[in-house]
Enzyme design. Structure first.
Site, PDB file in Angstrom:
ATOM      1  N   THR A 169       3.140  -1.334   8.864  1.00 25.27           N
ATOM      2  CA  THR A 169       3.578  -2.235   9.938  1.00 25.27           C
ATOM      3  C   THR A 169       3.777  -3.682   9.495  1.00 25.27           C
ATOM      4  O   THR A 169       4.362  -4.475  10.237  1.00 25.27           O
ATOM      5  CB  THR A 169       2.518  -2.269  11.054  1.00 25.27           C
ATOM      6  N   HIS A 208       9.841 -23.618   9.836  1.00 29.27           N
ATOM      7  CA  HIS A 208       8.861 -24.295  10.691  1.00 29.27           C
ATOM      8  C   HIS A 208       7.413 -24.090  10.235  1.00 29.27           C
ATOM      9  O   HIS A 208       6.572 -24.932  10.517  1.00 29.27           O
ATOM     10  CB  HIS A 208       8.992 -23.802  12.137  1.00 29.27           C
ATOM     11  N   ASP A 222       0.872  -1.174   0.000  1.00 27.97           N
ATOM     12  CA  ASP A 222       0.000   0.000   0.000  1.00 27.97           C
ATOM     13  C   ASP A 222       0.912   1.228   0.000  1.00 27.97           C
ATOM     14  O   ASP A 222       2.144   1.109  -0.194  1.00 27.97           O
ATOM     15  CB  ASP A 222      -0.985  -0.032   1.181  1.00 27.97           C
ATOM     16  N   CYS A 251       3.374  -2.982   4.096  1.00 28.03           N
ATOM     17  CA  CYS A 251       2.542  -1.835   4.465  1.00 28.03           C
ATOM     18  C   CYS A 251       3.308  -1.089   5.556  1.00 28.03           C
ATOM     19  O   CYS A 251       4.523  -1.259   5.684  1.00 28.03           O
ATOM     20  CB  CYS A 251       1.133  -2.249   4.877  1.00 28.03           C
ATOM     21  N   HIS A 260       6.920 -30.565  11.611  1.00 25.06           N
ATOM     22  CA  HIS A 260       6.359 -29.254  11.273  1.00 25.06           C
ATOM     23  C   HIS A 260       5.283 -29.379  10.196  1.00 25.06           C
ATOM     24  O   HIS A 260       4.342 -28.587  10.169  1.00 25.06           O
ATOM     25  CB  HIS A 260       7.466 -28.304  10.821  1.00 25.06           C
TER      26      HIS A 260
END
Ligand code: RB5
Length: 142
Positions: A67, A98, A8, A65, A133
């Protein structure tokens, strides 16, 4: 290896640096936008990138973005997507090893560009370990 990238306006200032880094390291990159600094809605880009990865058009996606949180929430709504927000190289390595993550989410307002490029490299150069995993990853979709 084919990578799709998107952001964004919060991630736009660093997106081209990441594209350049990927191309310099011989990855094939497609840029799904945004292509300008104007404000836009991160779910629109995250869903497009997520769908393209889920459809098998790309090996991995990278979303940016402010964060990394909004794009990860939106991308993880696409079935088959395991998007991981990573602000450090250990998390990036573990997200692949993992969690078999297929989309890396970055926060351009959290992480500097130097560390971000190290995170991208750690993520793309790490392989899923499988084994125990794989059982856990299979349970994620519910
Ligand atoms: C945009 O201002 C910001 O909210 C967005 O880039 C992102 O950080 C959302 O999670």
């Amino acid at each position: 290896m084919k990578i799709v990238i998107g952001s964004d306006h919060g991630g736009f200032p660093v997106k081209q640096d990441i594209v350049d880094f990927l191309q310099e390291n011989n990855y094939t990159v497609e840029d799904f936008g945004t292509y300008a600094a104007e404000s836009c809605d991160y779910p629109d880009i995250a869903h497009k990138v997520g769908q393209a990865v889920a459809d098998g058009e790309f090996d991995f996606g990278i979303l940016i973005c402010g964060t990394g949180i909004g794009v990860s929430m939106a991308a993880n709504k696409v079935p088959g997507i395991r998007a991981a927000v990573c602000h450090d190289t250990y998390s990036a390595r573990m997200a692949r090893a993992h969690n078999d993550s297929n989309i890396l989410c970055l926060g351009a307002r959290v992480t500097g560009i130097g560390l971000m490029l190290d995170i991208v490299q750690s993520y793309l150069e790490s392989d899923f370990e499988g084994g125990r995993h794989a059982r856990r990853v299979d349970k994620i979709e519910g």
